[in-house]
Write a protein that holds these residues in place. Structure first.
Motif, PDB file in Angstrom:
ATOM      1  N   MET A  31       0.934  -5.350   6.174  1.00 15.99           N
ATOM      2  CA  MET A  31       0.315  -5.619   4.749  1.00 15.99           C
ATOM      3  C   MET A  31      -1.170  -5.190   5.073  1.00 15.99           C
ATOM      4  N   GLY A  32      -1.799  -4.656   3.909  1.00 18.15           N
ATOM      5  CA  GLY A  32      -2.933  -4.389   3.962  1.00 18.15           C
ATOM      6  C   GLY A  32      -3.596  -3.508   2.504  1.00 18.15           C
ATOM      7  N   TRP A  33      -4.429  -2.593   2.605  1.00 17.17           N
ATOM      8  CA  TRP A  33      -4.894  -2.182   1.518  1.00 17.17           C
ATOM      9  C   TRP A  33      -4.766  -0.533   1.600  1.00 17.17           C
ATOM     10  N   ASN A  34      -4.729   0.233   0.644  1.00 15.60           N
ATOM     11  CA  ASN A  34      -4.694   1.757   0.830  1.00 15.60           C
ATOM     12  C   ASN A  34      -5.496   2.252  -0.630  1.00 15.60           C
ATOM     13  N   MET A  49     -16.144   0.449   3.127  1.00 13.52           N
ATOM     14  CA  MET A  49     -16.623  -0.980   3.693  1.00 13.52           C
ATOM     15  C   MET A  49     -16.648  -2.269   2.696  1.00 13.52           C
ATOM     16  N   GLN A  50     -17.001  -1.778   1.431  1.00 21.47           N
ATOM     17  CA  GLN A  50     -16.624  -2.836   0.415  1.00 21.47           C
ATOM     18  C   GLN A  50     -15.562  -3.431   0.327  1.00 21.47           C
ATOM     19  N   MET A  51     -14.420  -2.754   0.570  1.00 15.91           N
ATOM     20  CA  MET A  51     -12.854  -3.145   0.447  1.00 15.91           C
ATOM     21  C   MET A  51     -12.598  -4.169   1.687  1.00 15.91           C
ATOM     22  N   ALA A  52     -13.231  -3.713   2.742  1.00 11.59           N
ATOM     23  CA  ALA A  52     -13.285  -4.322   3.978  1.00 11.59           C
ATOM     24  C   ALA A  52     -13.935  -5.715   3.631  1.00 11.59           C
ATOM     25  N   ASP A  53     -15.007  -5.987   3.038  1.00  8.07           N
ATOM     26  CA  ASP A  53     -15.739  -7.088   3.049  1.00  8.07           C
ATOM     27  C   ASP A  53     -14.844  -7.912   1.855  1.00  8.07           C
ATOM     28  N   ALA A  54     -14.425  -7.374   0.934  1.00  8.36           N
ATOM     29  CA  ALA A  54     -13.549  -8.163  -0.138  1.00  8.36           C
ATOM     30  C   ALA A  54     -12.263  -8.477   0.497  1.00  8.36           C
ATOM     31  N   MET A  55     -11.502  -7.758   1.322  1.00  7.71           N
ATOM     32  CA  MET A  55     -10.416  -8.358   1.664  1.00  7.71           C
ATOM     33  C   MET A  55     -10.677  -9.644   2.530  1.00  7.71           C
ATOM     34  N   MET A  60      -7.555 -12.293   0.973  1.00  2.40           N
ATOM     35  CA  MET A  60      -6.522 -11.725   1.093  1.00  2.40           C
ATOM     36  C   MET A  60      -6.419 -11.580   2.899  1.00  2.40           C
ATOM     37  N   LYS A  61      -7.307 -11.468   3.672  1.00  2.00           N
ATOM     38  CA  LYS A  61      -7.221 -11.540   5.212  1.00  2.00           C
ATOM     39  C   LYS A  61      -6.344 -12.700   5.300  1.00  2.00           C
ATOM     40  N   ASP A  62      -6.875 -13.854   4.944  1.00  2.51           N
ATOM     41  CA  ASP A  62      -6.232 -15.175   5.315  1.00  2.51           C
ATOM     42  C   ASP A  62      -4.606 -15.251   4.910  1.00  2.51           C
ATOM     43  N   ALA A  63      -4.443 -14.470   3.739  1.00  2.34           N
ATOM     44  CA  ALA A  63      -2.949 -14.277   3.306  1.00  2.34           C
ATOM     45  C   ALA A  63      -2.293 -13.363   4.122  1.00  2.34           C
ATOM     46  N   GLY A  64      -2.815 -12.788   5.032  1.00  2.00           N
ATOM     47  CA  GLY A  64      -2.172 -11.757   5.899  1.00  2.00           C
ATOM     48  C   GLY A  64      -2.318 -10.383   5.721  1.00  2.00           C
ATOM     49  N   PHE A  65      -3.054  -9.825   4.864  1.00  2.00           N
ATOM     50  CA  PHE A  65      -3.374  -8.348   4.667  1.00  2.00           C
ATOM     51  C   PHE A  65      -4.340  -7.998   5.758  1.00  2.00           C
ATOM     52  N   GLU A  66      -3.958  -6.783   6.547  1.00  2.00           N
ATOM     53  CA  GLU A  66      -4.790  -6.593   7.443  1.00  2.00           C
ATOM     54  C   GLU A  66      -5.370  -5.138   7.693  1.00  2.00           C
ATOM     55  N   TYR A  67      -4.451  -4.358   7.169  1.00  2.00           N
ATOM     56  CA  TYR A  67      -4.861  -3.046   7.417  1.00  2.00           C
ATOM     57  C   TYR A  67      -5.711  -2.448   6.300  1.00  2.00           C
ATOM     58  N   ILE A  68      -6.948  -1.652   6.676  1.00  2.00           N
ATOM     59  CA  ILE A  68      -7.601  -0.985   5.545  1.00  2.00           C
ATOM     60  C   ILE A  68      -7.303   0.438   5.777  1.00  2.00           C
ATOM     61  N   LEU A 280      -2.136 -13.445  -3.454  1.00  2.00           N
ATOM     62  CA  LEU A 280      -2.313 -14.392  -2.871  1.00  2.00           C
ATOM     63  C   LEU A 280      -1.249 -15.439  -2.767  1.00  2.00           C
ATOM     64  N   ASN A 281      -0.118 -15.220  -3.327  1.00  2.62           N
ATOM     65  CA  ASN A 281       0.767 -16.192  -3.213  1.00  2.62           C
ATOM     66  C   ASN A 281       1.688 -16.348  -2.086  1.00  2.62           C
ATOM     67  N   LYS A 282       1.124 -17.094  -1.263  1.00  2.00           N
ATOM     68  CA  LYS A 282       1.571 -17.554   0.266  1.00  2.00           C
ATOM     69  C   LYS A 282       3.157 -17.589   0.368  1.00  2.00           C
ATOM     70  N   GLU A 283       3.817 -18.502  -0.834  1.00  2.00           N
ATOM     71  CA  GLU A 283       5.029 -18.729  -0.740  1.00  2.00           C
ATOM     72  C   GLU A 283       5.920 -17.370  -0.891  1.00  2.00           C
ATOM     73  N   ILE A 284       5.337 -16.347  -1.751  1.00  2.00           N
ATOM     74  CA  ILE A 284       6.138 -15.227  -1.876  1.00  2.00           C
ATOM     75  C   ILE A 284       5.920 -14.321  -0.763  1.00  2.00           C
ATOM     76  N   ILE A 285       4.817 -14.040  -0.254  1.00  2.00           N
ATOM     77  CA  ILE A 285       4.444 -13.509   1.023  1.00  2.00           C
ATOM     78  C   ILE A 285       5.217 -13.870   2.274  1.00  2.00           C
ATOM     79  N   ALA A 286       5.609 -15.291   2.264  1.00  2.00           N
ATOM     80  CA  ALA A 286       6.325 -15.753   3.395  1.00  2.00           C
ATOM     81  C   ALA A 286       7.721 -14.973   3.366  1.00  2.00           C
ATOM     82  N   LEU A 287       8.272 -14.607   2.371  1.00  2.00           N
ATOM     83  CA  LEU A 287       9.589 -14.225   2.226  1.00  2.00           C
ATOM     84  C   LEU A 287       9.503 -12.766   2.795  1.00  2.00           C
ATOM     85  N   ASP A 288       8.535 -11.968   2.623  1.00  2.00           N
ATOM     86  CA  ASP A 288       8.474 -10.566   3.033  1.00  2.00           C
ATOM     87  C   ASP A 288       8.204 -10.677   4.714  1.00  2.00           C
ATOM     88  N   GLN A 289       7.240 -11.658   5.040  1.00  2.00           N
ATOM     89  CA  GLN A 289       6.974 -11.582   6.457  1.00  2.00           C
ATOM     90  C   GLN A 289       7.685 -12.788   7.393  1.00  2.00           C
TER      91      GLN A 289
END
Ligand code: GAL
Length: 391
Positions: A31-34, A49-55, A60-68, A280-289
């Motif tokens: 999970m991440g951002w491209n 750097m702005q995207m890392a801050d905003a993540m 989003m980081k708390d929701a599991g997004f990790e890679y920039i 940020l729908n963690k219940e939907i993300i939980a299916l993916d993960q």
């Protein structure tokens, strides 16, 4: 004794040749951002750097997004030693500086190159420099490499990607290896021990037709996905403006049902509440993960109306009702039957609805079922996603 030695030698040969990718990575879909879907070649140190801050600040980081991940156009030339050179105007402090910044936020850093001579945007590709580049990426602190397929001429896909896999392995830093040859050579058949994910189609566009057309091509690929090796139907378009709120919900739900890598591709600094409520729908993300790592299978296909089922760990499952049509559909849904429904390969024991509650993952509520079957209205281009949760 001789025979034993031969068996031992064969076994070690097999082990040496097998799984030279980093094994412990991407046990769930990355999970991440491209940068590509929104910014194309307009990438820079400041943007990343702005995207890392905003993540981090968006949750989003708390929701599991990790890679920039920086896609094409960060590189501009090779120097006299063949070293890849970053665009100095856009990345004045170099790539290690950006990587260090991303890491300082508790995130991981990804970069892009290409198996051919040139990238798709005609920047220097990796061909002939694989081991050198792998060492360079290790010095930068790269955690994820997306490797494209433009200008690959008559190269053989499997050996080209295996060569880069070996180069990464030899360089020693665990790097997720994302194969991007657009499904041209059926990577699902050979890439399981080459990369951690592989694109299955050409590029996604920010429209309903493009998204659903890509989704339609995933139907027969479920058996190839699993922990450490995922089908990749391309990055997310959620929040980029070309689809409606409902269509983006569908896009995100389908990708999570497919256990797809989730690479956001929007401006993380300026997200509407709608966009946030999707990503940020963690219940939907939980299916993916989900740790079982199974891709959904199509259980019923009535053309425009489909039912998809994803097996989950602990003998739970997710169901997605999909209305692809431009008309509203009223469908009869039998939850007891869906509970019993087969989930594809290695199905667990049939589930009895009595032992489960049925949760609507967009309404964030359990269903109160007086009957086990009811009519459900599905607006055009929408989904309903349920999780059968053990009581
Ligand atoms: C394409 C790839 C896109 C993006 C682009 C960059 O081949 O599929 O995701 O990376 O190249 O030029």
């Amino acid at each position: 004794m001789k025979r034993l030695i031969t068996v031992f030698m064969l076994l070690s040969l097999f082990l040496i040749n097998y799984a030279q990718k980093f094994d412990q990575l991407a046990k769930t879909p990355p999970m991440g951002w491209n940068s590509w879907n929104k910014y194309h070649c307009d990438v820079s140190e400041a943007l990343i750097m702005q995207m890392a801050d905003a993540m981090v600040s968006s949750g989003m980081k708390d929701a599991g997004f990790e890679y920039i991940v920086i896609d094409d156009c960060w590189q501009i030339a090779r120097d006299e030693n063949g070293e890849i050179v970053a665009d100095k105007d856009r990345f004045p402090h170099g790539m290690k500086y950006v990587a260090d910044y991303v890491h300082s936020k508790g995130l991981k850093f990804g970069i892009y190159s290409c198996a051919g001579k040139l990238t798709c945007q005609k920047r220097p590709g990796g061909l002939g420099h694989e081991y050198q580049d792998a060492r360079t990426y290790t010095r930068y602190g790269v955690d994820y490499l997306k490797y494209d397929w433009c200008n690959s001429s008559t190269q053989d896909a499997k050996s080209s990607y295996a060569n880069m896999r070996d180069a990464l392995y030899a360089a020693g830093r665990p790097i997720v290896f994302s194969i991007c040859e657009w499904g041209s050579n059926k990577p699902w058949e050979w890439a399981g021990d080459v990369g951690h994910l592989w694109r299955t189609t050409g590029d996604i566009g920010d429209s309903w037709n493009s998204m659903i057309n890509i989704f339609n091509q995933q139907k027969d690929l479920a058996r190839y996905a699993g922990p450490g090796h995922w089908n990749d139907p391309d990055m997310l378009e959620v929040g980029n403006g070309g689809m409606t709120y409902e269509e983006y919900k569908t896009h995100f739900s389908l990708w999570c049902m497919l256990a797809s890598p989730l690479m956001a591709g929007n401006d993380l600094q300026n997200m509407t509440p709608e966009t946030k409520s999707i990503l940020l729908n963690k219940e939907i993300i939980a299916l993916d993960q989900d740790s079982l790592g199974r891709q959904a299978v199509c259980y019923r296909d009535n053309g425009d109306y489909q039912i998809w089922i994803k097996a989950l760990a602990k003998n739970e499952k997710a169901i997605c009702l999909l209305n692809k049509s431009d008309e509203k559909k009223s469908v009869m849904v039998d939850y007891a039957l869906l509970a019993k429904a087969n989930t594809g390969r290695r199905s667990g024991p049939a589930m009895n609805l009595e032992n489960y509650r049925v949760r609507d993952l967009w309404e964030h509520k359990d269903l109160i079922l007086k009957e086990t079957s009811i009519f459900v209205d599905l607006l055009p281009h929408t989904v309903k996603v349920y999780r059968f949760i053990r009581k």
